[in-house]
Design a protein around this motif. Structure first.
Motif, PDB file in Angstrom:
ATOM      1  N   PRO A  69      22.197  30.400 105.966  1.00  0.00           N
ATOM      2  CA  PRO A  69      22.711  29.366 105.038  1.00  0.00           C
ATOM      3  C   PRO A  69      23.021  28.058 105.772  1.00  0.00           C
ATOM      4  CG  PRO A  69      23.890  31.442 104.766  1.00  0.00           C
ATOM      5  CD  PRO A  69      23.080  31.578 106.012  1.00  0.00           C
ATOM      6  N   ALA A  70      22.846  26.976 105.018  1.00  0.00           N
ATOM      7  CA  ALA A  70      23.269  25.665 105.539  1.00  0.00           C
ATOM      8  C   ALA A  70      24.795  25.594 105.511  1.00  0.00           C
ATOM      9  CB  ALA A  70      22.672  24.547 104.685  1.00  0.00           C
ATOM     10  N   LYS A  71      25.358  24.844 106.466  1.00  0.00           N
ATOM     11  CA  LYS A  71      26.817  24.690 106.522  1.00  0.00           C
ATOM     12  C   LYS A  71      27.316  23.954 105.286  1.00  0.00           C
ATOM     13  CE  LYS A  71      28.403  24.726 111.314  1.00  0.00           C
ATOM     14  NZ  LYS A  71      29.178  23.967 112.287  1.00  0.00           N
ATOM     15  N   VAL A  72      28.325  24.518 104.607  1.00  0.00           N
ATOM     16  CA  VAL A  72      29.005  23.835 103.496  1.00  0.00           C
ATOM     17  C   VAL A  72      30.259  23.143 104.029  1.00  0.00           C
ATOM     18  CG1 VAL A  72      30.156  24.118 101.274  1.00  0.00           C
ATOM     19  CG2 VAL A  72      28.115  25.483 101.830  1.00  0.00           C
ATOM     20  N   ASN A  73      30.983  23.828 104.878  1.00  0.00           N
ATOM     21  CA  ASN A  73      32.192  23.300 105.512  1.00  0.00           C
ATOM     22  C   ASN A  73      31.929  23.096 106.989  1.00  0.00           C
ATOM     23  OD1 ASN A  73      33.793  23.620 103.070  1.00  0.00           O
ATOM     24  ND2 ASN A  73      33.600  25.831 103.473  1.00  0.00           N
ATOM     25  N   TRP A  75      33.605  23.848 109.436  1.00  0.00           N
ATOM     26  CA  TRP A  75      34.012  24.977 110.302  1.00  0.00           C
ATOM     27  C   TRP A  75      33.111  26.218 110.115  1.00  0.00           C
ATOM     28  CZ3 TRP A  75      37.003  23.198 106.222  1.00  0.00           C
ATOM     29  CH2 TRP A  75      37.045  24.009 105.089  1.00  0.00           C
ATOM     30  N   ASP A  76      32.089  26.156 109.237  1.00  0.00           N
ATOM     31  CA  ASP A  76      31.229  27.319 108.962  1.00  0.00           C
ATOM     32  C   ASP A  76      30.491  27.771 110.235  1.00  0.00           C
ATOM     33  OD1 ASP A  76      32.004  27.314 106.347  1.00  0.00           O
ATOM     34  OD2 ASP A  76      30.233  26.245 105.605  1.00  0.00           O
ATOM     35  N   ASN A  77      30.428  29.103 110.461  1.00  0.00           N
ATOM     36  CA  ASN A  77      29.681  29.716 111.580  1.00  0.00           C
ATOM     37  C   ASN A  77      29.080  31.008 111.052  1.00  0.00           C
ATOM     38  OD1 ASN A  77      28.664  30.359 114.083  1.00  0.00           O
ATOM     39  ND2 ASN A  77      30.571  31.287 114.820  1.00  0.00           N
ATOM     40  N   PHE A  78      27.758  30.994 110.739  1.00  0.00           N
ATOM     41  CA  PHE A  78      27.094  32.121 110.073  1.00  0.00           C
ATOM     42  C   PHE A  78      26.513  33.100 111.099  1.00  0.00           C
ATOM     43  CE2 PHE A  78      27.072  28.757 106.904  1.00  0.00           C
ATOM     44  CZ  PHE A  78      27.595  29.438 105.836  1.00  0.00           C
ATOM     45  N   ASP A  88      27.210  36.524 107.421  1.00  0.00           N
ATOM     46  CA  ASP A  88      28.671  36.425 107.306  1.00  0.00           C
ATOM     47  C   ASP A  88      29.128  35.099 107.930  1.00  0.00           C
ATOM     48  OD1 ASP A  88      28.722  38.863 106.149  1.00  0.00           O
ATOM     49  OD2 ASP A  88      29.349  39.962 107.950  1.00  0.00           O
ATOM     50  N   ASN A  89      30.072  34.422 107.179  1.00  0.00           N
ATOM     51  CA  ASN A  89      30.640  33.161 107.668  1.00  0.00           C
ATOM     52  C   ASN A  89      31.881  33.494 108.500  1.00  0.00           C
ATOM     53  OD1 ASN A  89      31.571  30.625 108.120  1.00  0.00           O
ATOM     54  ND2 ASN A  89      31.483  29.938 105.989  1.00  0.00           N
ATOM     55  N   MET A  90      31.764  33.368 109.832  1.00  0.00           N
ATOM     56  CA  MET A  90      32.865  33.710 110.742  1.00  0.00           C
ATOM     57  C   MET A  90      33.788  32.502 111.008  1.00  0.00           C
ATOM     58  SD  MET A  90      32.059  36.819 111.206  1.00  0.00           S
ATOM     59  CE  MET A  90      33.071  37.357 112.577  1.00  0.00           C
ATOM     60  N   GLY A  91      33.414  31.297 110.504  1.00  0.00           N
ATOM     61  CA  GLY A  91      34.227  30.090 110.743  1.00  0.00           C
ATOM     62  C   GLY A  91      35.505  30.096 109.890  1.00  0.00           C
ATOM     63  N   VAL A  92      36.580  29.495 110.390  1.00  0.00           N
ATOM     64  CA  VAL A  92      37.877  29.400 109.690  1.00  0.00           C
ATOM     65  C   VAL A  92      38.376  27.948 109.791  1.00  0.00           C
ATOM     66  CG1 VAL A  92      40.244  30.242 109.556  1.00  0.00           C
ATOM     67  CG2 VAL A  92      38.414  31.786 110.283  1.00  0.00           C
ATOM     68  N   GLN A  93      38.874  27.439 108.659  1.00  0.00           N
ATOM     69  CA  GLN A  93      39.432  26.077 108.646  1.00  0.00           C
ATOM     70  C   GLN A  93      40.743  26.036 109.441  1.00  0.00           C
ATOM     71  OE1 GLN A  93      40.660  24.721 104.819  1.00  0.00           O
ATOM     72  NE2 GLN A  93      40.605  22.544 105.369  1.00  0.00           N
ATOM     73  N   ALA A  94      40.943  24.958 110.191  1.00  0.00           N
ATOM     74  CA  ALA A  94      42.199  24.785 110.952  1.00  0.00           C
ATOM     75  C   ALA A  94      43.389  24.766 109.998  1.00  0.00           C
ATOM     76  CB  ALA A  94      42.142  23.478 111.740  1.00  0.00           C
ATOM     77  N   ASN A 441      23.438  37.946 120.102  1.00  0.00           N
ATOM     78  CA  ASN A 441      24.047  36.957 119.202  1.00  0.00           C
ATOM     79  C   ASN A 441      25.517  36.791 119.592  1.00  0.00           C
ATOM     80  OD1 ASN A 441      24.437  35.181 117.064  1.00  0.00           O
ATOM     81  ND2 ASN A 441      25.085  36.828 115.684  1.00  0.00           N
ATOM     82  N   PHE A 442      25.756  35.668 120.298  1.00  0.00           N
ATOM     83  CA  PHE A 442      27.126  35.437 120.789  1.00  0.00           C
ATOM     84  C   PHE A 442      27.967  34.723 119.726  1.00  0.00           C
ATOM     85  CE2 PHE A 442      24.595  35.901 124.628  1.00  0.00           C
ATOM     86  CZ  PHE A 442      25.337  36.835 125.323  1.00  0.00           C
ATOM     87  N   VAL A 443      29.130  35.339 119.364  1.00  0.00           N
ATOM     88  CA  VAL A 443      30.078  34.786 118.373  1.00  0.00           C
ATOM     89  C   VAL A 443      31.437  34.656 119.053  1.00  0.00           C
ATOM     90  CG1 VAL A 443      31.207  35.138 116.154  1.00  0.00           C
ATOM     91  CG2 VAL A 443      28.819  35.829 116.465  1.00  0.00           C
ATOM     92  N   PHE A 444      32.053  33.475 118.878  1.00  0.00           N
ATOM     93  CA  PHE A 444      33.351  33.245 119.528  1.00  0.00           C
ATOM     94  C   PHE A 444      34.441  34.005 118.779  1.00  0.00           C
ATOM     95  CE2 PHE A 444      37.183  30.966 120.781  1.00  0.00           C
ATOM     96  CZ  PHE A 444      36.986  30.875 122.161  1.00  0.00           C
TER      97      PHE A 444
END
Length: 917
Positions: A69-73, A75-78, A88-94, A441-444
C-alpha cells in the motif's frame, strides 16, 4: 481353404483430455487410457491460486502478491504478513505533547511528521468601555475585564438626571430644574415643590374686603393686585385747635370732633422734658437719652445705668485657647467674637506605591513615608523571571523551567541545556541492516529499539499439484514456482444442451448435459409449442385474433372471449330522463358525452329603461319578460310662497323645492326686519335711531351712541387717583422727613393744596414727619384746579411702622468654635440666619471627626431644637448622646436659598470647627 483373419484392431480413440494416453491391451483387446491429469500443486505463497491450463496441460498459478500500500500517514510502515496474506502497518503516530500554556493547541504536521503548537495567546481586547481593565486569566485562558463602571450617584435634587459620560468616564448630571412659570394673574406666587419636582402656584387672589365704611366701593386693581376702594369719605373739616380730632360717624355719616388736649405725661426717664407742641399737638419730650456708644471691640457690651444716666461697658474679650495639636492656629474672629482654630492637620497622602507607609510626625507636623520597596531577587535558575506584584507588594517569580519533552522515539534522550535554557535531544536511531537473503525484511522494533528481521524463507506449498505440474524454488522472485500445462480442450461440436469441462481425476475433457423437458404450462387457444435448437429452449407460437375496427356506439364496449376465441360487443343505450323542462328547454341524446342533454336559454331581460316606479319580471306562462308598476300620485299639501313641487325620478317621489329669502343685513343697529308672506319679501319695521337722553352729565362725563349695544352710553372717570408710598415711613426716626410732592406722578401741577385726611398733625405743607405716629396707613389728599370745574384729586397713602419693614436676607455665617460646657455661652454650633426659612427654605448638616466618622447629621438645622451640642448622633454612632472629646471636627452644610427672582438655588459650605469643653 484357409482361415482368413477378418478381425480388425479397434481404432485408437481421439484424446478428449490433454493428458489422455491410449495403450492397446491385448488381454482385453481394447485401448486403455493410462493418462492421468497432473495433481494440483500445493500453495507455496499465501496468494497462490492454481487454475488448470488445458493448452499446456498444466496448472497455472494465477495468484499475485498484493501490492504494497501507498503511505496514507507519514508514520506508515508496511510489512507483509504471510499469515493474513496482507500488508500490516507497523508505523505509529507520535504521542500528542502535554500543554505547557493554557493556549497551547497541538496540530499534527504531516510534512514534518511531528506535532506543531499552533496555539497563540489571545490578543488583549481593545477597551469597549472607558472603565475596562483587562487581566489575563490562566484558568479560563482568557482576558478578564476587572474594570467596573462607577456607581450611578444618588439624586440630590428631584430634577437630577445622571447620564454616563464615556469621555470623562463619569456620571454627568444633565438634569435642570424646570423654569419658573410666568405669572398669569397678579397674585400668582410660584414655589418649587421638591416632591413633585414642579412649581406649585401658592398665590390666591385677595378676598374682596367687607365694607368698613358706608362709602366703601371695592374694585380689583390688576396693577396693584389689590382691591381698590373707589368710595370717598366726606371731606374732613379743618382743625381750629391742634388737638381737634375729627372722627367720622358712620351712623350719621358726619365728622365728630372727639379731640381733647393731651394731659402732660409723667416723667419715665431721668432725661425726660415735656413741652407742648402746637404743631404736633402733643407734648414733646425734648429730653434725649445719651447715645449708646459704638462698639470698638466685638466683645463690648454697653448697658445703660439709670443711676448715673450713662452707658457702662461690661464686655470682656475671651481668653485665647491653648494648642492641643501641633497644627492648631488660633485667630481671633471679630465677627463671631471668638477664637477660630484655622489650623488643619495635613491630609494623609494617598498611597502611590504599595510599600508606602505614612506615619504622622508630630515634631515636623507632617506625614513621613517610612515604606521601602523590597529589593528584586537575584536569578538562581536560567528560567527565573521576577515581576513585582503590586497586590502582594512582593517580587513574584513568573519564570518556569520548560517541561521535559515526552519521548516520541525510543532512542530519544533529553538533556537540559542550562546555556540555552532548553532540552536537547541527544538520542539517534540505529542504522537499518543490509539484506543477506531475499526473504530478509528488517522492521524497527520500538520496544527493543532495534531492527528485527521478520523475513522467513517461504515454506514449500503443500497444495496438491495438477497431474501435469512440477514445483521448484526461484531465488529471483524468492517464491516457489510450479511448471506444466493442462491438455488442450477438444474442438468436436456439442449439442446446445451439452457443456465440456476438464476432469482433474481423469486428466481429460468430459461432455455433460441433458436436453430440456417440454414445459407443461397451458397454451392459449391460438398457441402451439416446439423446440428451438438456436435458443436451446421450447418456444410457443401463435397470435391472438386482431380486435375488429368497426365503430362502437358510445354505450358499447368490446372484449375477447377465450372460450369462443373471438371478440364480443356488450352495452345498452341510456334511458331518457323524465325530469320536467323549463318553457325554453328541449332534451336530446349527446353521443359525445353519451348522456341525455338539455338545451335552450332563458330569454335575456330587455335593456329598455324602466320608470322609477316600474319593475320587470319573467312570466313562465308566456315565456317572456313583463313590466309592472304605477307612478305615485302628486301630493295636495299647500306650498309656501317661495316653494314649487316636482317629481324626482331619482328618489321616485314628489319633492318641494325653494328657499325662503334671506333676511337683509342690518344697516343700522336699530333696524328690525319682518317677513311678508303676501309679497314674499322682508320689510324694515323700525327706521328711526333711538333718541338721545336729556339727563345732565358730570363735568368728566360724555355721552355717545354705542352701535354694538344700540344704546346711548355715558363714559368718563372722576379724576381721583390713589398712590401708595413706595417705602414704609419709620415712626421711630426723629430726623426722617418725607416730601409728599416727590411721590406725585411726573407732570402733576404744583399749585395744589395738601390735606391730612386722617389728621395725625404731622403734615406741614407737603412735608410729613412720621416720628411718633402710631403704626398704621395714613391718607393725604392733594387737590389742584384745572380750569374746567373738574379738580384733580390725588390720594397718597403712607405706611408708618418701622417694625413692619421687611429686611433683606441675612448672610449665612458659620461660627466654627463653640464650648458646650454648661455656662450658657456658645453652647451649640451656631449658623447665623439658617433659621430664616423664608430666605433659606431647606438645609442639611453633617459633622465628621478627624477619621471621617459621621458623628452628627440633621435636616432643617435651626440653632435651637436642631443644633449640634457636642454629642454624637450620627447614623453609624454606637453610643448615642455620648459627649464628644475636645478637638477639631469637620462640617458639611448643604442649603437652598431664594434669589431676587424667586428661583431656588442650591449652595454648599464645608470646613472645620473646634469643640472645646
Amino acid at each position: 481353404c484357409a482361415w482368413d483373419n477378418t478381425g480388425v484392431q479397434a481404432v485408437k480413440p481421439e484424446k478428449v483430455n490433454c493428458w489422455d494416453n491410449f495403450v492397446f491391451n491385448s488381454s482385453t483387446c481394447a485401448w486403455v487410457n493410462t493418462g492421468v491429469q497432473a495433481a494440483q500443486p500445493s500453495k507455496v505463497n499465501c496468494w497462490d491460486n492454481f487454475v488448470f491450463n488445458t493448452n499446456t496441460c498444466a496448472w497455472d498459478n494465477m495468484g499475485v502478491q498484493a501490492a504494497k500500500p501507498a503511505k496514507v500517514n507519514c508514520w506508515d510502515n508496511f510489512v507483509f504478513n504471510r499469515n493474513t496474506c496482507a500488508w500490516d502497518n507497523m508505523g505509529v503516530q507520535a504521542s500528542k505533547p502535554a500543554k505547557v500554556n493554557c493556549w497551547d493547541t497541538f496540530v499534527f504536521n504531516t510534512t514534518s511528521c511531528a506535532w506543531d503548537n499552533t496555539g497563540v495567546q489571545a490578543v488583549k481586547p481593545e477597551k469597549v468601555n472607558c472603565w475596562d481593565n483587562f487581566v489575563f486569566n490562566t484558568n479560563t485562558c482568557a482576558w478578564d475585564n476587572t474594570g467596573v463602571q462607577a456607581v450611578k450617584p444618588e439624586k440630590v435634587n428631584c430634577w437630577d438626571n445622571f447620564v454616563f459620560n464615556t469621555n470623562t468616564c463619569a456620571w454627568d448630571n444633565i438634569g435642570v430644574q424646570a423654569t419658573q412659570p410666568e405669572k398669569v394673574n397678579c397674585w400668582d406666587t410660584f414655589v418649587f415643590n421638591t416632591n413633585t419636582c414642579t412649581w406649585d402656584n401658592t398665590g390666591v387672589q385677595a378676598v374682596k374686603p367687607e365694607k368698613v365704611n358706608c362709602w366703601d366701593n371695592f374694585v380689583f386693581n390688576t396693577n396693584t393686585c389689590a382691591w381698590d376702594n373707589t368710595g370717598v369719605q366726606a371731606v374732613k373739616p379743618e382743625k381750629v385747635n391742634c388737638w381737634d380730632n375729627f372722627v367720622f360717624n358712620s351712623s350719621t355719616c358726619a365728622w365728630n370732633n372727639t379731640g381733647v388736649q393731651a394731659v402732660k405725661p409723667e416723667k419715665v426717664n431721668c432725661w425726660d422734658n415735656f413741652v407742648f407742641n402746637t404743631s404736633s399737638c402733643a407734648w414733646d419730650n425734648t429730653g434725649v437719652q445719651a447715645v449708646k456708644p459704638e462698639k470698638v471691640n466685638c466683645w463690648d457690651n454697653f448697658v445703660f445705668n439709670s443711676s448715673t444716666c450713662a452707658w457702662n461697658n461690661t464686655g470682656v474679650q475671651a481668653a485665647k485657647p491653648e494648642k492641643v495639636n501641633c497644627w492648631d492656629t488660633f485667630v481671633f474672629n471679630t465677627n463671631t467674637c471668638a477664637w477660630d482654630n484655622t489650623g488643619v492637620q495635613a491630609s494623609k497622602p494617598a498611597k502611590v506605591n504599595c510599600w508606602d507607609t505614612f506615619v504622622f510626625n508630630t515634631t515636623s507636623c507632617a506625614w513621613d513615608n517610612t515604606g521601602v520597596q523590597a529589593a528584586k531577587p537575584e536569578k538562581v535558575n536560567c528560567w527565573d523571571n521576577f515581576v513585582f506584584n503590586t497586590n502582594t507588594c512582593a517580587w513574584d517569580n513568573m519564570g518556569v523551567q520548560a517541561v521535559k519533552p515526552e519521548k516520541v522515539n525510543c532512542w530519544d534522550n533529553f538533556v537540559f541545556n542550562s546555556s540555552t535554557c532548553a532540552w536537547n535531544n541527544t538520542g539517534v536511531q540505529a542504522a537499518k541492516p543490509e539484506k543477506v537473503n531475499c526473504w530478509d525484511n528488517f522492521v524497527f522494533n520500538t520496544n527493543t529499539c532495534a531492527w528485527d528481521n521478520t523475513g522467513t524463507k517461504p515454506t514449500e506449498p503443500t497444495t496438491a499439484l495438477s497431474c501435469w505440474e512440477t514445483r521448484s524454488f526461484d531465488t529471483t522472485s524468492c517464491t516457489w514456482k510450479t511448471t506444466g500445462t493442462q491438455p488442450v480442450e477438444p474442438t468436436t461440436a456439442l449439442s446446445c444442451w451439452e457443456t465440456r469441462s476438464f476432469n482433474p481425476t481423469s486428466c481429460a475433457w468430459e461432455v455433460t448435459g441433458t436436453k430440456p423437458l417440454e414445459p407443461t404450462t397451458v397454451l392459449s387457444c391460438w398457441e402451439t409449442r416446439s423446440f428451438d435448437t438456436a435458443s436451446c429452449t421450447w418456444k410457443t407460437t401463435g397470435t391472438q385474433p386482431a380486435e375488429p375496427t368497426t365503430a362502437l356506439a358510445c354505450w358499447e364496449t368490446r372484449s375477447f372471449n377465450p372460450t369462443s376465441c373471438a371478440w364480443e360487443v356488450t352495452g345498452t343505450k341510456p334511458t331518457e330522463p323524465t325530469t320536467a323542462l323549463a318553457c325554453w328547454e328541449t332534451r336530446s341524446f349527446n353521443p359525445t358525452s353519451c348522456l341525455w342533454a338539455v338545451i335552450g336559454t332563458k330569454p335575456v331581460e330587455p335593456t329598455t329603461a324602466l320608470a322609477c316606479w316600474e319593475t320587470r319580471s319573467f312570466d313562465t306562462a308566456s315565456c317572456t319578460w313583463e313590466v309592472t308598476g304605477t307612478k305615485p300620485v302628486e301630493p295636495t299639501t299647500a306650498l309656501a310662497c317661495w316653494e314649487t313641487k316636482s317629481f324626482n325620478p331619482t328618489s321616485c317621489a314628489w319633492e318641494v323645492r325653494g328657499t325662503k329669502p334671506v333676511e337683509p343685513a342690518k344697516v343700522n343697529c336699530w333696524d328690525i326686519f319682518t317677513f311678508n308672506n303676501s309679497t314674499c319679501t322682508w320689510t324694515n319695521d323700525n327706521t328711526a335711531k333711538p333718541v338721545e337722553p336729556t339727563t345732565a352729565l358730570s363735568c368728566w362725563e360724555t355721552r355717545s351712541f354705542n352701535t354694538t349695544s344700540c344704546a346711548w352710553e355715558v363714559i368718563g372717570t372722576k379724576p381721583n387717583q390713589i398712590i401708595d408710598a413706595p417705602n414704609t415711613a419709620c415712626n421711630t426716626d426723629r430726623e426722617l422727613r418725607i416730601d409728599l410732592k416727590t411721590i406725585l406722578p411726573s407732570g402733576t401741577l404744583t399749585n395744589g393744596t395738601w390735606t391730612s385726611v386722617d389728621n395725625p398733625g404731622k403734615l406741614k405743607g407737603s412735608i410729613l414727619s412720621p416720628f411718633g405716629l402710631n403704626p398704621g396707613i395714613y391718607s393725604f389728599e392733594y387737590k389742584v384746579a384745572n380750569g374746567n370745574n373738574c379738580p384733580l384729586i390725588i390720594n397718597v397713602k403712607v405706611d408708618s411702622d418701622c417694625n413692619g419693614i421687611v429686611l433683606g436676607c441675612g448672610t449665612i455665617l458659620i461660627h466654627n468654635a463653640f464650648s458646650p460646657n454648661g455656662d450658657d455661652k456658645n453652647e451649640v454650633f451656631t449658623i447665623d440666619n439658617i433659621e430664616d426659612t423664608s430666605c433659606y427654605p431647606d438645609n442639611t448638616v453633617e459633622i465628621y471627626n478627624r477619621w471621617g466618622v459621621l458623628v452628627y447629621e440633621t435636616r432643617n438645622y435651626n440653632n435651637g431644637t436642631k443644633a449640634f451640642d457636642g454629642t454624637s448622633q450620627g447614623r453609624t454612632t454606637i453610643n448615642r448622646s455620648v459627649d464628644l472629646p475636645t478637638g477639631t471636627y469637620f462640617y458639611i452644610l448643604n442649603y437652598t436659598s431664594i434669589d431676587g427672582t424667586g428661583n431656588v438655588q442650591t449652595n454648599k459650605k464645608d470646613g472645620y470647627l473646634y469643640l472645646s469643653r
